[in-house]
Design a protein around this motif. Sequence first.
Motif, mmCIF file in Angstrom:
data_model
loop_
_atom_site.group_PDB
_atom_site.id
_atom_site.type_symbol
_atom_site.label_atom_id
_atom_site.label_comp_id
_atom_site.label_asym_id
_atom_site.label_seq_id
_atom_site.Cartn_x
_atom_site.Cartn_y
_atom_site.Cartn_z
ATOM 1 N N LEU A 69 20.405 61.516 61.387
ATOM 2 C CA LEU A 69 19.049 61.818 61.837
ATOM 3 C C LEU A 69 17.981 61.486 60.797
ATOM 4 O O LEU A 69 16.890 61.025 61.155
ATOM 5 N N PHE A 70 18.279 61.740 59.527
ATOM 6 C CA PHE A 70 17.232 61.692 58.507
ATOM 7 C C PHE A 70 17.387 60.625 57.433
ATOM 8 O O PHE A 70 16.477 60.428 56.636
ATOM 9 N N TYR A 71 18.542 59.952 57.363
ATOM 10 C CA TYR A 71 18.764 58.999 56.287
ATOM 11 C C TYR A 71 19.048 57.597 56.826
ATOM 12 O O TYR A 71 19.745 57.441 57.834
ATOM 13 N N ALA A 72 18.549 56.626 56.116
ATOM 14 C CA ALA A 72 18.882 55.233 56.426
ATOM 15 C C ALA A 72 20.324 54.969 55.992
ATOM 16 O O ALA A 72 20.916 55.752 55.251
ATOM 17 N N ALA A 73 20.852 53.837 56.433
ATOM 18 C CA ALA A 73 22.256 53.505 56.141
ATOM 19 C C ALA A 73 22.545 53.506 54.645
ATOM 20 O O ALA A 73 23.571 54.026 54.199
ATOM 21 N N GLU A 74 21.647 52.927 53.852
ATOM 22 C CA GLU A 74 21.865 52.879 52.403
ATOM 23 C C GLU A 74 21.922 54.281 51.807
ATOM 24 O O GLU A 74 22.763 54.569 50.955
ATOM 25 N N GLU A 75 21.044 55.156 52.273
ATOM 26 C CA GLU A 75 21.041 56.536 51.771
ATOM 27 C C GLU A 75 22.323 57.262 52.163
ATOM 28 O O GLU A 75 22.871 58.026 51.367
ATOM 29 N N ARG A 76 22.818 57.010 53.370
ATOM 30 C CA ARG A 76 24.078 57.641 53.806
ATOM 31 C C ARG A 76 25.229 57.177 52.914
ATOM 32 O O ARG A 76 26.087 57.967 52.527
ATOM 33 N N TYR A 77 25.233 55.883 52.591
ATOM 34 C CA TYR A 77 26.279 55.338 51.732
ATOM 35 C C TYR A 77 26.215 55.951 50.338
ATOM 36 O O TYR A 77 27.233 56.407 49.797
ATOM 37 N N LEU A 78 25.016 55.980 49.754
ATOM 38 C CA LEU A 78 24.864 56.534 48.413
ATOM 39 C C LEU A 78 25.233 58.009 48.374
ATOM 40 O O LEU A 78 25.862 58.482 47.420
ATOM 41 N N LYS A 79 24.872 58.738 49.401
ATOM 42 C CA LYS A 79 25.206 60.168 49.474
ATOM 43 C C LYS A 79 26.720 60.344 49.576
ATOM 44 O O LYS A 79 27.297 61.209 48.934
ATOM 45 N N PHE A 80 27.367 59.493 50.372
ATOM 46 C CA PHE A 80 28.819 59.579 50.532
ATOM 47 C C PHE A 80 29.531 59.339 49.195
ATOM 48 O O PHE A 80 30.408 60.112 48.818
ATOM 49 N N ILE A 81 29.131 58.278 48.473
ATOM 50 C CA ILE A 81 29.836 57.982 47.214
ATOM 51 C C ILE A 81 29.513 59.020 46.139
ATOM 52 O O ILE A 81 30.337 59.280 45.268
ATOM 53 N N ASP A 82 28.329 59.616 46.226
ATOM 54 C CA ASP A 82 27.979 60.669 45.282
ATOM 55 C C ASP A 82 28.822 61.919 45.513
ATOM 56 O O ASP A 82 29.271 62.568 44.575
ATOM 57 N N GLU A 83 29.032 62.259 46.794
ATOM 58 C CA GLU A 83 29.762 63.481 47.135
ATOM 59 C C GLU A 83 31.272 63.288 47.191
ATOM 60 O O GLU A 83 32.022 64.257 47.115
ATOM 61 N N ASN A 84 31.728 62.040 47.330
ATOM 62 C CA ASN A 84 33.171 61.770 47.484
ATOM 63 C C ASN A 84 33.624 60.611 46.599
ATOM 64 O O ASN A 84 34.217 59.650 47.098
ATOM 65 N N PRO A 85 33.370 60.657 45.299
ATOM 66 C CA PRO A 85 33.734 59.511 44.449
ATOM 67 C C PRO A 85 35.230 59.208 44.468
ATOM 68 O O PRO A 85 35.638 58.062 44.297
ATOM 69 N N ASP A 86 36.035 60.219 44.711
ATOM 70 C CA ASP A 86 37.490 60.048 44.728
ATOM 71 C C ASP A 86 37.987 59.332 45.983
ATOM 72 O O ASP A 86 39.100 58.825 46.010
ATOM 73 N N LEU A 87 37.169 59.276 47.037
ATOM 74 C CA LEU A 87 37.636 58.694 48.295
ATOM 75 C C LEU A 87 37.463 57.183 48.382
ATOM 76 O O LEU A 87 38.179 56.532 49.137
ATOM 77 N N LEU A 88 36.519 56.626 47.651
ATOM 78 C CA LEU A 88 36.220 55.195 47.807
ATOM 79 C C LEU A 88 37.439 54.305 47.617
ATOM 80 O O LEU A 88 37.601 53.312 48.323
ATOM 81 N N SER A 89 38.296 54.644 46.662
ATOM 82 C CA SER A 89 39.485 53.826 46.416
ATOM 83 C C SER A 89 40.639 54.182 47.362
ATOM 84 O O SER A 89 41.672 53.523 47.350
ATOM 85 N N ARG A 90 40.446 55.199 48.190
ATOM 86 C CA ARG A 90 41.544 55.674 49.043
ATOM 87 C C ARG A 90 41.375 55.305 50.518
ATOM 88 O O ARG A 90 42.317 55.455 51.298
ATOM 89 N N ILE A 91 40.163 54.856 50.902
ATOM 90 C CA ILE A 91 39.906 54.547 52.311
ATOM 91 C C ILE A 91 39.544 53.077 52.476
ATOM 92 O O ILE A 91 39.062 52.438 51.547
ATOM 93 N N SER A 92 39.765 52.567 53.669
ATOM 94 C CA SER A 92 39.448 51.166 53.930
ATOM 95 C C SER A 92 37.957 51.003 54.217
ATOM 96 O O SER A 92 37.264 51.954 54.584
ATOM 97 N N VAL A 93 37.490 49.778 54.061
ATOM 98 C CA VAL A 93 36.090 49.469 54.349
ATOM 99 C C VAL A 93 35.791 49.735 55.818
ATOM 100 O O VAL A 93 34.734 50.278 56.162
ATOM 101 N N SER A 94 36.708 49.388 56.710
ATOM 102 C CA SER A 94 36.459 49.599 58.149
ATOM 103 C C SER A 94 36.339 51.081 58.479
ATOM 104 O O SER A 94 35.478 51.477 59.275
ATOM 105 N N HIS A 95 37.157 51.923 57.861
ATOM 106 C CA HIS A 95 37.054 53.362 58.102
ATOM 107 C C HIS A 95 35.749 53.916 57.535
ATOM 108 O O HIS A 95 35.104 54.764 58.161
ATOM 109 N N LEU A 96 35.353 53.415 56.366
ATOM 110 C CA LEU A 96 34.096 53.854 55.764
ATOM 111 C C LEU A 96 32.910 53.449 56.638
ATOM 112 O O LEU A 96 32.010 54.262 56.892
#
Length: 197
Positions: free
Chosen positions: A148-175
């Motif tokens: 509702l409130f964030y652009a795609a880039e902001e959603r991505y940055l928020k995700f990597i900020d809150e889940n740094p451990d997940l980036l290497s564990r999930i696929s790009v398509s799932h992300l």
Amino acid sequence: MDALVKDYLKYMKMRCPKLTETDLEYIGKKLYLSEVPAKAFYLEQNENQTQIGYVLKGLIRTFYTTPEGEEITVAFNKENGPVADYKILEHPLPSRFSFQAIEDSLVINFPYEHLIDCADKIPAFERFIRLILEETFLRTSTRMEGFLFYAAEERYLKFIDENPDLLSRISVSHLCSFLGITRQALTRIRKKILENK
């Protein structure tokens, strides 16, 4: 009683100190473990859900499949997190979601009937259920607010900020599915971030 079940009961005690040893012994009697190999399903969409799970080890993706066959990722359930369609707390229903292991996973299971029985007999147990529901609600509402409130880039940055451990564990398509963006959009976002460093 399995050592991993005992560890889970210690976790419950830490979250809800009013649970007594007698309470924990009663709760632990019907808990059981499931091994879910990578790519296997813990539960499939429309399958009857008979338990709530708790991830001890591994990573499980929650998603639903549209009538057109597209998979939409709604959550990543990692260690120390619940895995369930919470409509089961009203009464058992076919799951609206599929839960598929991304990594070899170990899940502790709380059968529905036992969950209700423990809630009826152990007042302090209701607090544990409430804490799980509050965490789930917060996670769901945070994701909804992102759309509702964030652009795609902001959603991505928020995700990597809150889940740094997940980036290497999930696929790009799932992300991409989780963030609600295309692979091309994610590529552009990542390129822009690198250029601005």
